[in-house]
Design a protein around this motif. Structure first.
Motif, PDB file in Angstrom:
ATOM      1  N   UNK A  40       0.850  -1.190   0.000  1.00 16.58           N
ATOM      2  CA  UNK A  40       0.000   0.000   0.000  1.00 16.58           C
ATOM      3  C   UNK A  40       0.886   1.241   0.000  1.00 16.58           C
ATOM      4  N   UNK A  41       0.689   2.104  -0.984  1.00 17.57           N
ATOM      5  CA  UNK A  41       1.408   3.383  -1.026  1.00 17.57           C
ATOM      6  C   UNK A  41       0.401   4.437  -0.572  1.00 17.57           C
ATOM      7  N   UNK A  42       0.605   4.961   0.620  1.00 13.71           N
ATOM      8  CA  UNK A  42      -0.364   5.906   1.175  1.00 13.71           C
ATOM      9  C   UNK A  42      -0.339   7.241   0.423  1.00 13.71           C
ATOM     10  N   UNK A  43      -1.351   8.055   0.673  1.00 17.09           N
ATOM     11  CA  UNK A  43      -1.510   9.268  -0.124  1.00 17.09           C
ATOM     12  C   UNK A  43      -0.318  10.218   0.063  1.00 17.09           C
ATOM     13  N   UNK A  44       0.056  10.839  -1.008  1.00 17.74           N
ATOM     14  CA  UNK A  44       1.133  11.824  -0.967  1.00 17.74           C
ATOM     15  C   UNK A  44       2.538  11.248  -0.952  1.00 17.74           C
ATOM     16  N   UNK A  45       2.670   9.939  -0.848  1.00 16.13           N
ATOM     17  CA  UNK A  45       4.014   9.342  -0.829  1.00 16.13           C
ATOM     18  C   UNK A  45       4.622   9.402  -2.227  1.00 16.13           C
ATOM     19  N   UNK A  46       5.948   9.444  -2.290  1.00 15.01           N
ATOM     20  CA  UNK A  46       6.640   9.433  -3.574  1.00 15.01           C
ATOM     21  C   UNK A  46       7.633   8.272  -3.570  1.00 15.01           C
ATOM     22  N   UNK A  47       7.521   7.394  -4.544  1.00 14.71           N
ATOM     23  CA  UNK A  47       8.410   6.233  -4.624  1.00 14.71           C
ATOM     24  C   UNK A  47       9.196   6.302  -5.929  1.00 14.71           C
ATOM     25  N   UNK A  48      10.521   6.266  -5.844  1.00 15.90           N
ATOM     26  CA  UNK A  48      11.356   6.225  -7.039  1.00 15.90           C
ATOM     27  C   UNK A  48      11.585   7.599  -7.651  1.00 15.90           C
TER      28      UNK A  48
END
Lengths: 403, 370
Positions: free
Chosen positions: A353-361
């Motif tokens: 789960x990627x929660x709101x507002x997170x940035x991955x990569x």
């Protein structure tokens, strides 16, 4: 005694695939998801059934649960058979003791009894971690025509990549004259694909010899093939030209997925004459909402897409909420990317789960040394967390954390 | 799960003449629906999800596509040594094919008599919903009913459908069959009935000697006072499709998130035949909004408010709106389809514009080229 089979296949699926890191923490490499709805093992299994090979032994050892469950009785690949079919072969206890599979050759050695039940003329030994479509029956024809003891499938790779492979030298007839294992300065670009066709009588003989050699590491590439070569057995290279990719690293797995979006890659999964079968869950079609924006992507069934996806592969049952952005990424089954989250040039594991507002990569152009970021299965990336490039996330990330 | 020894019987061709376009080449049960399903998948999955493992499918005519779809019953876990799926085509009859439902059940009475299950659920194949049948059996048992009949509440649909009056206990006290067109609202029957198998046998014996053919008129209507008939209210999304208009509207209902989630409840999945298509690919300049897209599609153009079945191709510059496009159909470059129902393997040639109206969608037949 089972009915005689001309050719059976043994599929090496015991490897951990440690270079895939967190993705193979709880499953063997061949069970890793690929291409929206597949797992890697679908390729060799589908190749078998499409080539008319209906008896397949799958050798498992490392974390076999997911793989066993996925293979089931083999019906997904039409390999549920009265005679033959798919058999999962794990190491077992014997009179002289209990032994793990010590190497690829040893794993076949320990299952000589299984193979002998079908009294085959030929045995195909296949890797469980490559993406390719190949007709093994054509390779078998070639093997028979040449009267070969072992035929090795060969791919001509670009010269600059040749040093990553086990290489072969052949004469005009395709007869193998020499081998070279991952040399620094390659003199050949003929790479072994890890697909072997053996005359069973010969292989049986060399497996027993190899087992009795205390100095052997019981590996096909390192021990058995060189021993056969040294003894002057007839060995041929069978040229394959088509898409083939070893998905042993996170980078190559990511690439192989995105290759599906490039028509010129040569990998077509939409070929009615060479279907890739898989274990299909009962899920509804994908839904793209009014806010959804999908471009150059693959979206599998059961997805609910409200956000934006570009140049990405979204696997079954994913939820991409409105305002989320996915670019150049692989989102594995059941993962959820919440509103306002961004996933760039990354792989997100199953049910993460990627929660709101997170940035991955991160975009490679913004990095000095780029690499694909991987988020492990079942993990949660907290709200507004930021995860940079070339990272492997193995634990939950807290809200607002920066990595 | 506690054992609810129950037999399922599905009428695969109820109301087939109500949608001649879609059923000229197939039975009602095999009409495609919802991107990857056939009508009968919902009835079958509801039975199987309630732990029912013996299901008879009654057919009358045009059942080739249905047989092809059902196969051995494996997708529903009904391919088994004991019980499983039983195909019941017209058989053992000096009358030829049957007319009413009672007659059809009489013709398959061997199947009913030789079963051992305590209860039987009989239903039509054109009921689209995710309904917990184990609740119906429990309700039936609890009420000590002779017959339990499912019902919906709301605006009466068109058609010869029984209307119920139900008392506080849930017992149906009055049944009327209003004829074809009716206005107003209230409780109306959905053709799912539950009874003891022995009770069904008794009804069938009577029907045989009295020459009854119609279950609604000859049994329900006549014996509403004699038998204890209870109503089971369906609370989930449920729709009975008996006209082209209803087919179109019910399909479009799936674009609403609530209804879709009610129908595709992950605890009670809807099973269907597997085709091993690759996941759908969306091209660089494609635009897809508010649509349901099955596997195997290749979309280069624009799709809006539509349902695409497996393997549909939408070429560059093509535009599909408010439409239902069935398996393997092709919308060519520069053409457009609005409010269209395209049957399997049909084609719209380049630069053609086909437009119907949401209240009157255009139907393009199987394998037609426009």
């Amino acid at each position: 005694m089972s009915r005689k089979q001309e050719c059976i296949a043994m599929l090496l699926a015991g490897g951990q695939g440690s270079r895939l890191g967190i993705l193979t923490k709880n499953m063997a490499k061949p069970a890793v998801p690929y291409g929206g709805k597949y797992r890697i093992i679908d390729f060799p299994l589908s190749n078998c059934i499409n080539s008319g090979i209906t008896t397949v032994g799958v050798l498992t050892q490392y974390q076999p649960l997911v793989l066993n469950d996925y293979i089931g009785n083999g019906s997904a690949w039409d390999l549920d058979r009265e005679n033959g079919g798919v058999h999962v072969l794990s190491p077992y206890q014997q009179i002289k003791g209990t032994d793990w599979y010590r190497g690829t050759a040893n794993s076949i050695y320990q299952n000589i009894n299984f193979i002998d039940r079908y009294d085959p003329e030929y045995v195909a030994v296949l890797s469980g971690d490559h993406i390719y479509k190949m007709n093994y029956s054509k390779m078998l024809d070639f093997h028979k025509e040449k009267g070969s003891a072992v035929t090795i499938a060969m791919l001509e790779v670009p010269w600059e990549e040749a040093s990553r492979f086990g290489l072969m030298f052949t004469d005009d007839e395709g007869k193998i004259t020499a081998f070279e294992e991952k040399p620094k300065n390659p003199k050949s670009n003929k790479a072994s694909m890890g697909v072997y066709m053996f005359t069973w009588k010969k292989l049986r003989e060399y497996l027993i010899k190899d087992e009795n050699n205390p100095n052997s590491s019981n590996d096909f590439g390192k021990d058995v093939i060189p021993a056969m070569h040294a003894a002057g057995e007839k060995m041929y290279a069978y040229k394959f030209d088509g898409y083939w990719k070893d998905v042993g690293t996170r980078g190559s797995l990511w690439e192989a997925n995105l290759d599906l979006l490039i028509p010129s890659s040569g990998l077509d999964l939409d070929d009615p004459n060479w279907k890739i079968y898989s274990n299909n869950p009962a899920i509804p079609p994908a839904y793209i909402s009014s806010e959804g924006k999908v471009s150059n992507s693959i979206i599998a069934g059961g997805c609910d897409i409200g956000g934006e996806t570009d140049y990405s592969v979204i696997f079954s049952n994913c939820v991409i909420e409105p305002g989320a952005q996915i670019k150049y990424s692989i989102i594995m089954p059941g993962a959820v990317v919440k509103s306002g989250a961004k996933v760039f040039y990354s792989m997100v594991g199953e049910n993460a789960v990627i929660e709101s507002g997170a940035v991955v990569g991160k975009d490679p152009q913004e990095c000095e040394k780029w690499g694909v970021t991987t988020v492990g299965p079942e993990l949660t990336i907290g709200k507004n967390a930021v995860i940079g490039e070339d990272l492997m996330v193995e634990e939950d990330v807290k809200d607002g954390e920066k990595l | 799960m506690i054992s609810r020894s129950c037999l399922g019987i599905i009428f695969s061709d109820s109301y087939s003449n109500a949608m001649p376009e879609l059923t000229s080449l197939r039975t009602m049960g095999s009409v495609p629906f919802g991107g990857r399903y056939r009508f009968i998948d919902f009835s079958l999955s509801n039975l199987v999800n309630a732990g029912i493992s013996k299901v008879g499918v009654i057919t009358k005519s045009n059942y080739r596509s249905l047989m092809d779809h059902l196969g051995t019953g494996r997708p529903w876990d009904l391919s088994r040594k004991n019980d499983g799926l039983f195909f019941l085509p017209p058989f053992n009859s000096t009358l030829g094919t049957y007319n009413g439902k009672l007659e059809a059940l009489i013709l398959v009475s061997d199947f009913i008599n030789m079963s051992k299950e305590e209860y039987v659920i009989i239903l039509d194949s054109n009921i689209i919903g995710n309904i917990d049948f184990s609740e119906i059996i429990d309700y039936h048992r609890e009420k000590g009913a002779d017959i339990t009949h499912a019902y919906l509440e709301g605006n009466y649909p068109e058609g010869d459908i029984p209307h119920f009056e139900i008392n506080g206990d849930g017992r149906i006290t009055k049944i009327t069959m209003p004829g074809i067109v009716y206005e107003g609202s209230g409780k109306y029957g959905v053709s799912i009935t539950c009874m003891k198998r022995t009770f069904l046998q008794r009804i069938l014996n009577t029907a045989k000697s009295e020459n009854y053919t119609d279950f609604n008129r000859d049994i329900l209507l006549k014996d509403v006072d004699k038998f204890k008939i209870y109503g089971y209210k369906i609370n989930n999304f449920c729709t009975v499709i008996d006209s082209m208009g209803k087919y179109y509207d019910s399909s479009m209902d799936l674009l609403s998130s609530d209804k879709r989630k009610s129908l595709f409840d992950s605890d009670r999945p809807i099973y269907t035949k597997i085709y091993d298509d690759m996941p759908s690919t969306y091209g660089i300049n494609s635009s897809v909004t508010n649509s349901l897209i099955a596997d195997g599609c290749k979309i280069e153009g624009e799709v809006k408010n539509s349902i695409l079945f497996r393997g549909v191709r939408v070429a560059k510059g093509a535009k599909v709106t408010n439409s239902i496009i069935m398996h393997g159909s092709y919308i060519s470059e520069g053409s457009s389809a609005n409010a269209v129902i395209m049957d399997k393997y049909s084609v719209i040639l380049p630069h053609k514009n086909i437009s119907g109206d949401k209240t009157f969608p255009i139907y393009i037949g199987k394998k037609l080229v426009v």
